[in-house]
Design a protein around this motif. Structure first.
Motif, mmCIF file in Angstrom:
data_model
loop_
_atom_site.group_PDB
_atom_site.id
_atom_site.type_symbol
_atom_site.label_atom_id
_atom_site.label_comp_id
_atom_site.label_asym_id
_atom_site.label_seq_id
_atom_site.Cartn_x
_atom_site.Cartn_y
_atom_site.Cartn_z
ATOM 1 N N THR A 313 64.906 -7.860 3.119
ATOM 2 C CA THR A 313 64.583 -6.449 2.885
ATOM 3 C C THR A 313 64.227 -5.758 4.191
ATOM 4 N N ALA A 314 63.454 -6.441 5.029
ATOM 5 C CA ALA A 314 63.100 -5.865 6.332
ATOM 6 C C ALA A 314 64.354 -5.578 7.157
ATOM 7 N N GLY A 315 65.277 -6.534 7.185
ATOM 8 C CA GLY A 315 66.521 -6.315 7.925
ATOM 9 C C GLY A 315 67.327 -5.164 7.362
ATOM 10 N N CYS A 316 67.343 -5.015 6.038
ATOM 11 C CA CYS A 316 68.088 -3.917 5.413
ATOM 12 C C CYS A 316 67.541 -2.563 5.847
ATOM 13 N N TYR A 317 66.230 -2.431 5.898
ATOM 14 C CA TYR A 317 65.658 -1.135 6.285
ATOM 15 C C TYR A 317 65.855 -0.848 7.765
ATOM 16 N N MET A 318 65.927 -1.899 8.572
ATOM 17 C CA MET A 318 66.265 -1.691 9.983
ATOM 18 C C MET A 318 67.698 -1.160 10.131
ATOM 19 N N MET A 319 68.571 -1.542 9.177
ATOM 20 C CA MET A 319 69.979 -1.161 9.265
ATOM 21 C C MET A 319 70.328 0.082 8.446
ATOM 22 N N LEU A 320 69.399 0.621 7.687
ATOM 23 C CA LEU A 320 69.721 1.786 6.867
ATOM 24 C C LEU A 320 70.155 2.961 7.717
ATOM 25 N N GLY A 321 69.472 3.148 8.840
ATOM 26 C CA GLY A 321 69.748 4.303 9.709
ATOM 27 C C GLY A 321 71.090 4.276 10.415
ATOM 28 N N PRO A 322 71.411 3.207 11.162
ATOM 29 C CA PRO A 322 70.524 2.104 11.553
ATOM 30 C C PRO A 322 69.527 2.569 12.626
ATOM 31 N N VAL A 323 68.514 1.716 12.927
ATOM 32 C CA VAL A 323 67.539 2.070 13.944
ATOM 33 C C VAL A 323 68.269 2.219 15.286
ATOM 34 N N PRO A 324 67.966 3.261 16.062
ATOM 35 C CA PRO A 324 68.756 3.586 17.269
ATOM 36 C C PRO A 324 68.876 2.456 18.286
ATOM 37 N N VAL A 325 67.910 1.545 18.356
ATOM 38 C CA VAL A 325 67.977 0.488 19.376
ATOM 39 C C VAL A 325 69.159 -0.449 19.143
ATOM 40 N N TRP A 406 64.088 5.934 12.261
ATOM 41 C CA TRP A 406 62.858 5.260 12.663
ATOM 42 C C TRP A 406 61.898 5.103 11.493
ATOM 43 N N ALA A 407 61.899 6.063 10.568
ATOM 44 C CA ALA A 407 61.031 5.956 9.386
ATOM 45 C C ALA A 407 61.405 4.730 8.556
ATOM 46 N N ALA A 408 62.707 4.509 8.381
ATOM 47 C CA ALA A 408 63.158 3.326 7.636
ATOM 48 C C ALA A 408 62.775 2.042 8.371
ATOM 49 N N ALA A 409 62.829 2.075 9.699
ATOM 50 C CA ALA A 409 62.449 0.896 10.478
ATOM 51 C C ALA A 409 60.962 0.575 10.295
ATOM 52 N N VAL A 410 60.128 1.612 10.260
ATOM 53 C CA VAL A 410 58.691 1.404 10.020
ATOM 54 C C VAL A 410 58.468 0.776 8.642
ATOM 55 N N GLN A 411 59.196 1.278 7.643
ATOM 56 C CA GLN A 411 59.099 0.697 6.309
ATOM 57 C C GLN A 411 59.548 -0.774 6.318
ATOM 58 N N GLY A 412 60.574 -1.064 7.111
ATOM 59 C CA GLY A 412 61.035 -2.443 7.234
ATOM 60 C C GLY A 412 59.986 -3.354 7.855
ATOM 61 N N LEU A 413 59.162 -2.811 8.759
ATOM 62 C CA LEU A 413 58.102 -3.618 9.363
ATOM 63 C C LEU A 413 57.086 -4.075 8.326
ATOM 64 N N TRP A 414 56.851 -3.247 7.306
ATOM 65 C CA TRP A 414 55.930 -3.623 6.229
ATOM 66 C C TRP A 414 56.471 -4.857 5.491
ATOM 67 N N ALA A 415 57.757 -4.807 5.134
ATOM 68 C CA ALA A 415 58.363 -5.952 4.457
ATOM 69 C C ALA A 415 58.393 -7.177 5.364
ATOM 70 N N LEU A 416 58.649 -6.968 6.654
ATOM 71 C CA LEU A 416 58.663 -8.086 7.606
ATOM 72 C C LEU A 416 57.285 -8.742 7.682
ATOM 73 N N THR A 417 56.240 -7.914 7.737
ATOM 74 C CA THR A 417 54.875 -8.439 7.813
ATOM 75 C C THR A 417 54.526 -9.248 6.567
ATOM 76 N N SER A 418 54.853 -8.717 5.391
ATOM 77 C CA SER A 418 54.526 -9.419 4.158
ATOM 78 C C SER A 418 55.308 -10.731 4.051
ATOM 79 N N GLY A 419 56.573 -10.735 4.488
ATOM 80 C CA GLY A 419 57.366 -11.954 4.452
ATOM 81 C C GLY A 419 56.823 -13.028 5.374
#
Length: 459
Positions: A313-325, A406-419
């Motif tokens: 899920t964290a990876g998916c939110y990083m790719m939704l935009g995708p994150v500019p980096v 970037w907002a989606a990436a921040v949301q992905g960090l939440w899922a990454l932390t919980s995982g």
């Protein structure tokens, strides 16, 4: 479908399975189990349709009644807050009230307030209209909390050995409700006006009341001595609650942000935006029964589902935009593909949470009965509501400040932390169990050595 259960039996050693999982279960559904599935499925479908039907047209009607965008957002947001508080109360007092009565009463009130919502266009504009919207919306949330808390407890009582399978299968009805609600509501609104969608859906819900009064079994139990506080302070339960918050927030994040991003980025017609959400809803509804089945048949996979699902899920939110980096150009086909994968990863993560909390409660001395099932049901609903509050609020704020990518990436960090936190917890738990197994063996060896030495010393 092998989802039938038996009365609760002793848990197998190790605590990895639900109560009675060591006993063989019949391959066919009993009449009582079939009736429970029909009742729970009708509740999931009707509740999700009532929840999602507002989206296509209510904001426009509310603006005509002099409600600002902030107030409209609060009308939507008060649902989750009310559900949070009501779930904790109903989970605590379900045994006192009665599971069947709570289920039927929640269904009855939900149907009534849905009809009332359809009459709000007759209310004078301004403060009176706004106050009535809040009153009806809060009442609807409380009724849903009553119904869903009772539903989870009844399902877990009826299918003690197949909780994951049953909950996963019923997510099909939740997904259908979320998918069918907006287009059906929009079509009825355009064809017949504001009142008809709510009145029709409310009447259908009310027709379910006498049906459920006849077919739903009546479970009774003595009140338990345990509390929400003791349950939530168990480290494993607290971490799983954080996972539930994260997953709920990830869904809620998309409500105020994804449609705006799609309209701006890809210039799609407004009527086609809802189709983008189908990938998420359908993949979640289809994959949930599979993961539920696997989590019941192979309970040791649950920890892997929780960890891998959150990381995916964290990876998916990083790719939704995708994150500019990542320097990847945003494309519509890629967005839809990521949403499909996100639906699968969400099913992988969400379905094992309820049986994992239930097992943890039993392992820590909670009695095996309806009172514990009610506590776990209320806790699950409450934690889901927390994410449903935070997700849209934080998502809307971040979307305005830093953009969708970037907002989606921040949301992905939440899922990454919980995982990562769940993964670390399971590693520590595994290490602790291995030490616990080794210690008795070591002591036994020392005792044997002392006994042998004493025998040698004796003349």
């Amino acid at each position: 479908m092998d989802v039938a259960g038996e009365p609760e039996g002793p848990r197998p050693p190790g605590g990895d399975g639900p109560p009675g999982s060591a006993r063989r279960t019949p391959s066919r559904l009993s009449r009582e189990q079939l009736f429970v599935l029909i009742s729970a499925g009708s509740l999931n479908l009707g509740s999700m349709m009532s929840y999602s039907i507002l989206g296509p047209f209510f904001p426009k009607e509310a603006e005509k009644k002099k409600a600002s965008n902030i107030v409209i957002g609060m009308i939507f947001g008060c649902y989750a807050l009310s559900q949070l508080l009501a779930s904790l109360v109903f989970g605590k007092y379900l045994v006192h009230i009665g599971a069947k009565f709570m289920f039927v009463a929640g269904l009855f009130v939900s149907g009534g307030v849905t009809i009332l919502f359809g009459l709000l266009d007759q209310v004078p504009e301004g403060p009176i209209f706004i106050a009535m919207c809040f009153l009806v919306r809060v009442t609807d949330a409380v009724s849903f909390a009553a119904g869903i808390t009772a539903s989870f407890a009844i399902l877990a009582k009826t299918f003690p050995n197949n909780v994951g399978t049953v909950l996963g299968s019923l997510e099909i009805f939740s997904g259908l409700g979320l998918v069918l609600g907006p287009p059906l509501g929009g079509w009825l609104y355009q064809s017949f006006g504001y009142e008809v969608p709510f009145i029709l859906l409310g009447c259908i819900t009310l027709l379910m009341v006498p049906l459920n009064m006849c077919i739903l079994p009546n479970y009774e139990s003595d009140p338990g001595k345990q509390s929400f506080w003791k349950l939530i302070t168990l480290p494993k339960v607290a971490l799983i609650s954080f996972v539930i918050n994260s997953l709920s927030a990830s869904f809620g994040f998309l409500d105020p942000t994804l449609s705006l991003f799609v309209l701006e980025k890809f210039n799609l017609p407004a009527g086609h935006v809802g189709l983008v959400f189908l990938g998420l809803a359908l993949s979640y509804a289809i994959s949930s029964p599979l993961f539920g089945r696997l989590s019941d048949k192979m309970p040791r996979l649950r920890k892997w589902f929780l960890v891998l699902g959150n990381l995916t899920t964290a990876g998916c939110y990083m790719m939704l935009g995708p994150v500019p980096v990542f320097h990847i150009e945003s494309q519509l086909w890629l967005l839809v593909l990521i949403l499909v994968i996100n639906g699968i990863s969400a099913g992988m993560s969400i379905i094992p949470t309820f049986p994992e909390i239930l097992n943890c409660a039993y392992e820590n001395g909670f009695e095996e009965g309806l009172s514990t099932l009610a506590l776990v049901s209320g806790l699950f609903s409450a934690m889901w509501s927390v994410g449903a509050i935070v997700g849209p609020t934080l998502g809307g704020f971040l979307y305005e400040k830093i953009g969708f990518e970037w907002a989606a990436a921040v949301q992905g960090l939440w899922a990454l932390t919980s995982g990562l936190m769940m993964g670390l917890f399971y590693l520590l738990e595994y290490s602790r169990r291995r030490r616990y197994v080794k210690v008795p063996n070591t002591l036994g060896t020392e005792e044997e050595r002392i006994a042998l030495l004493s025998d040698e010393i004796k003349p």
